[in-house]
Motif scaffolding. Structure first.
Motif, PDB file in Angstrom:
ATOM      1  N   ALA A  59       0.769  -1.371   0.077  1.00  0.00           N
ATOM      2  CA  ALA A  59      -0.042  -0.118  -0.129  1.00  0.00           C
ATOM      3  C   ALA A  59       0.910   1.371   0.011  1.00  0.00           C
ATOM      4  CB  ALA A  59      -0.780   0.004   1.315  1.00  0.00           C
ATOM      5  N   ARG A  60       0.374   2.230  -0.676  1.00  0.00           N
ATOM      6  CA  ARG A  60       1.217   3.394  -0.875  1.00  0.00           C
ATOM      7  C   ARG A  60       1.085   4.206   0.580  1.00  0.00           C
ATOM      8  NH1 ARG A  60       0.618   6.741  -6.363  1.00  0.00           N
ATOM      9  NH2 ARG A  60       2.059   7.818  -5.099  1.00  0.00           N
ATOM     10  N   PRO A  61       1.972   4.884   1.111  1.00  0.00           N
ATOM     11  CA  PRO A  61       1.824   5.614   2.238  1.00  0.00           C
ATOM     12  C   PRO A  61       1.094   6.838   2.068  1.00  0.00           C
ATOM     13  CG  PRO A  61       4.172   5.729   1.502  1.00  0.00           C
ATOM     14  CD  PRO A  61       3.392   4.715   0.652  1.00  0.00           C
ATOM     15  N   THR A  62       0.393   7.423   3.135  1.00  0.00           N
ATOM     16  CA  THR A  62      -0.384   8.391   2.799  1.00  0.00           C
ATOM     17  C   THR A  62       0.644   9.621   3.078  1.00  0.00           C
ATOM     18  OG1 THR A  62      -0.741   8.571   5.296  1.00  0.00           O
ATOM     19  CG2 THR A  62      -2.335   7.432   4.014  1.00  0.00           C
ATOM     20  N   PRO A  63       0.248  10.755   2.501  1.00  0.00           N
ATOM     21  CA  PRO A  63       1.093  12.076   2.630  1.00  0.00           C
ATOM     22  C   PRO A  63       1.698  12.357   4.151  1.00  0.00           C
ATOM     23  CG  PRO A  63      -0.708  12.564   1.167  1.00  0.00           C
ATOM     24  CD  PRO A  63      -1.080  11.366   1.705  1.00  0.00           C
ATOM     25  N   GLU A  64       0.467  11.998   5.128  1.00  0.00           N
ATOM     26  CA  GLU A  64       0.790  12.440   6.419  1.00  0.00           C
ATOM     27  C   GLU A  64       1.881  11.476   6.894  1.00  0.00           C
ATOM     28  OE1 GLU A  64      -2.121  12.056   5.295  1.00  0.00           O
ATOM     29  OE2 GLU A  64      -3.324  13.960   5.767  1.00  0.00           O
ATOM     30  N   GLN A  65       1.936  10.189   6.335  1.00  0.00           N
ATOM     31  CA  GLN A  65       2.923   9.115   6.754  1.00  0.00           C
ATOM     32  C   GLN A  65       4.289   9.454   6.109  1.00  0.00           C
ATOM     33  OE1 GLN A  65       1.099   5.731   5.145  1.00  0.00           O
ATOM     34  NE2 GLN A  65       0.422   5.010   7.302  1.00  0.00           N
ATOM     35  N   LEU A  66       4.180   9.960   4.903  1.00  0.00           N
ATOM     36  CA  LEU A  66       5.536  10.547   4.233  1.00  0.00           C
ATOM     37  C   LEU A  66       5.943  11.804   5.039  1.00  0.00           C
ATOM     38  CD1 LEU A  66       4.389  10.482   0.408  1.00  0.00           C
ATOM     39  CD2 LEU A  66       6.143   8.999   1.552  1.00  0.00           C
ATOM     40  N   LEU A  67       5.214  12.863   5.333  1.00  0.00           N
ATOM     41  CA  LEU A  67       5.853  13.983   6.296  1.00  0.00           C
ATOM     42  C   LEU A  67       6.514  13.239   7.671  1.00  0.00           C
ATOM     43  CD1 LEU A  67       3.231  16.742   6.031  1.00  0.00           C
ATOM     44  CD2 LEU A  67       5.811  16.823   5.547  1.00  0.00           C
ATOM     45  N   PRO A  78      10.723  20.265  13.397  1.00  0.00           N
ATOM     46  CA  PRO A  78       9.048  20.156  13.561  1.00  0.00           C
ATOM     47  C   PRO A  78       8.352  21.195  13.319  1.00  0.00           C
ATOM     48  CG  PRO A  78      10.715  19.507  15.547  1.00  0.00           C
ATOM     49  CD  PRO A  78      11.340  19.988  14.221  1.00  0.00           C
ATOM     50  N   ASP A  79       8.910  22.475  13.139  1.00  0.00           N
ATOM     51  CA  ASP A  79       8.063  23.403  12.803  1.00  0.00           C
ATOM     52  C   ASP A  79       7.687  23.387  11.275  1.00  0.00           C
ATOM     53  OD1 ASP A  79       8.192  24.804  15.234  1.00  0.00           O
ATOM     54  OD2 ASP A  79      10.072  25.804  14.842  1.00  0.00           O
ATOM     55  N   GLU A  80       8.570  22.957  10.406  1.00  0.00           N
ATOM     56  CA  GLU A  80       8.227  22.834   8.998  1.00  0.00           C
ATOM     57  C   GLU A  80       6.943  21.335   9.050  1.00  0.00           C
ATOM     58  OE1 GLU A  80      10.226  22.086   4.836  1.00  0.00           O
ATOM     59  OE2 GLU A  80      11.506  22.320   6.457  1.00  0.00           O
ATOM     60  N   TYR A  81       7.273  20.567   9.812  1.00  0.00           N
ATOM     61  CA  TYR A  81       6.428  19.398   9.823  1.00  0.00           C
ATOM     62  C   TYR A  81       4.946  19.887  10.077  1.00  0.00           C
ATOM     63  CZ  TYR A  81       3.748  15.295  11.464  1.00  0.00           C
ATOM     64  OH  TYR A  81       3.132  14.156  11.671  1.00  0.00           O
ATOM     65  N   ARG A  82       4.902  20.782  11.038  1.00  0.00           N
ATOM     66  CA  ARG A  82       3.431  21.263  11.475  1.00  0.00           C
ATOM     67  C   ARG A  82       3.047  22.090  10.360  1.00  0.00           C
ATOM     68  NH1 ARG A  82       5.862  20.962  16.780  1.00  0.00           N
ATOM     69  NH2 ARG A  82       6.619  23.017  16.576  1.00  0.00           N
ATOM     70  N   ALA A  83       3.900  22.956   9.826  1.00  0.00           N
ATOM     71  CA  ALA A  83       3.303  24.022   8.639  1.00  0.00           C
ATOM     72  C   ALA A  83       2.821  22.909   7.685  1.00  0.00           C
ATOM     73  CB  ALA A  83       4.325  24.874   8.129  1.00  0.00           C
ATOM     74  N   ARG A  84       3.551  21.951   7.058  1.00  0.00           N
ATOM     75  CA  ARG A  84       3.309  21.287   5.871  1.00  0.00           C
ATOM     76  C   ARG A  84       1.871  20.409   6.262  1.00  0.00           C
ATOM     77  NH1 ARG A  84       7.789  19.981   1.878  1.00  0.00           N
ATOM     78  NH2 ARG A  84       9.130  21.643   2.329  1.00  0.00           N
ATOM     79  N   LEU A  85       1.554  19.962   7.538  1.00  0.00           N
ATOM     80  CA  LEU A  85       0.549  19.119   8.106  1.00  0.00           C
ATOM     81  C   LEU A  85      -0.491  19.948   8.000  1.00  0.00           C
ATOM     82  CD1 LEU A  85      -0.043  16.189   8.590  1.00  0.00           C
ATOM     83  CD2 LEU A  85       0.340  17.050  11.250  1.00  0.00           C
ATOM     84  N   ALA A  86      -0.304  21.211   8.142  1.00  0.00           N
ATOM     85  CA  ALA A  86      -1.592  22.061   8.509  1.00  0.00           C
ATOM     86  C   ALA A  86      -2.130  22.329   6.954  1.00  0.00           C
ATOM     87  CB  ALA A  86      -1.218  23.552   9.173  1.00  0.00           C
ATOM     88  N   THR A  87      -0.863  22.618   6.147  1.00  0.00           N
ATOM     89  CA  THR A  87      -1.316  22.757   4.607  1.00  0.00           C
ATOM     90  C   THR A  87      -2.080  21.558   4.072  1.00  0.00           C
ATOM     91  OG1 THR A  87       0.642  24.128   4.591  1.00  0.00           O
ATOM     92  CG2 THR A  87      -0.342  23.548   2.251  1.00  0.00           C
ATOM     93  N   ASP A  94       1.303  27.739   9.865  1.00  0.00           N
ATOM     94  CA  ASP A  94       1.625  28.619  10.609  1.00  0.00           C
ATOM     95  C   ASP A  94       2.637  29.613   9.946  1.00  0.00           C
ATOM     96  OD1 ASP A  94      -0.061  27.725  12.745  1.00  0.00           O
ATOM     97  OD2 ASP A  94       1.014  26.235  13.481  1.00  0.00           O
ATOM     98  N   PRO A  95       2.775  30.678  10.484  1.00  0.00           N
ATOM     99  CA  PRO A  95       3.949  31.387   9.861  1.00  0.00           C
ATOM    100  C   PRO A  95       5.147  31.061  10.678  1.00  0.00           C
ATOM    101  CG  PRO A  95       2.383  32.973  11.125  1.00  0.00           C
ATOM    102  CD  PRO A  95       1.613  31.525  10.848  1.00  0.00           C
ATOM    103  N   PRO A  96       6.356  31.128  10.211  1.00  0.00           N
ATOM    104  CA  PRO A  96       7.413  30.869  10.928  1.00  0.00           C
ATOM    105  C   PRO A  96       7.537  31.727  12.317  1.00  0.00           C
ATOM    106  CG  PRO A  96       8.025  31.721   8.801  1.00  0.00           C
ATOM    107  CD  PRO A  96       6.508  31.555   8.867  1.00  0.00           C
ATOM    108  N   ALA A  97       7.929  31.175  13.244  1.00  0.00           N
ATOM    109  CA  ALA A  97       7.902  31.938  14.380  1.00  0.00           C
ATOM    110  C   ALA A  97       9.279  32.615  14.434  1.00  0.00           C
ATOM    111  CB  ALA A  97       8.184  30.805  15.789  1.00  0.00           C
ATOM    112  N   SER A  98       9.334  33.941  14.913  1.00  0.00           N
ATOM    113  CA  SER A  98      10.382  34.698  15.071  1.00  0.00           C
ATOM    114  C   SER A  98      10.665  34.766  16.149  1.00  0.00           C
ATOM    115  CB  SER A  98      10.098  36.174  14.559  1.00  0.00           C
ATOM    116  OG  SER A  98       8.812  36.892  15.270  1.00  0.00           O
TER     117      SER A  98
END
Length: 99
Positions: A59-67, A78-87, A94-98
């Motif tokens: 079975a092909r992995p889901t996009p969430e599994q790939l992330l 982890p920040d990029e993971y959360r942003a891509r998962l939200a997308t 989420d905008p990048p935390a400054s």
């Protein structure tokens, strides 16, 4: 007493000899054909075995599994993971935390 045909065959004898010879050769030919077909049907290396059924493709992995795999390998943080998962889930991310 005198024999007119001198003990030879008449028309019926020649006809029966011809028919019997044709039958003999027909049986020989049919026997050879049957033998060749019988020997050709049996496999020389044993009976044919059908190969086992092929396994279904994985079975092909889901996009969430790939992330999650990319995060586990350290390709993304982890920040990029959360942003891509939200997308993926329809959010803007989420905008990048400054700071």
């Amino acid at each position: 007493m005198m024999y007119w045909d001198d003990g030879g065959m008449n028309g019926w004898g020649i006809g029966m000899m011809t028919v019997s010879m044709l039958l003999f050769w027909a049986l020989v030919v049919l026997g050879v054909i049957a033998l060749v077909r019988y020997l050709g049907r049996t496999a020389p290396h044993g009976p044919a075995v059908s190969p086992p059924p092929a396994a279904p493709p994985p079975a092909r992995p889901t996009p969430e599994q790939l992330l999650a795999e990319r995060l586990a390998r350290g390709e993304i943080d982890p920040d990029e993971y959360r942003a891509r998962l939200a997308t993926l889930h329809g959010g803007v991310g989420d905008p990048p935390a400054s700071g």
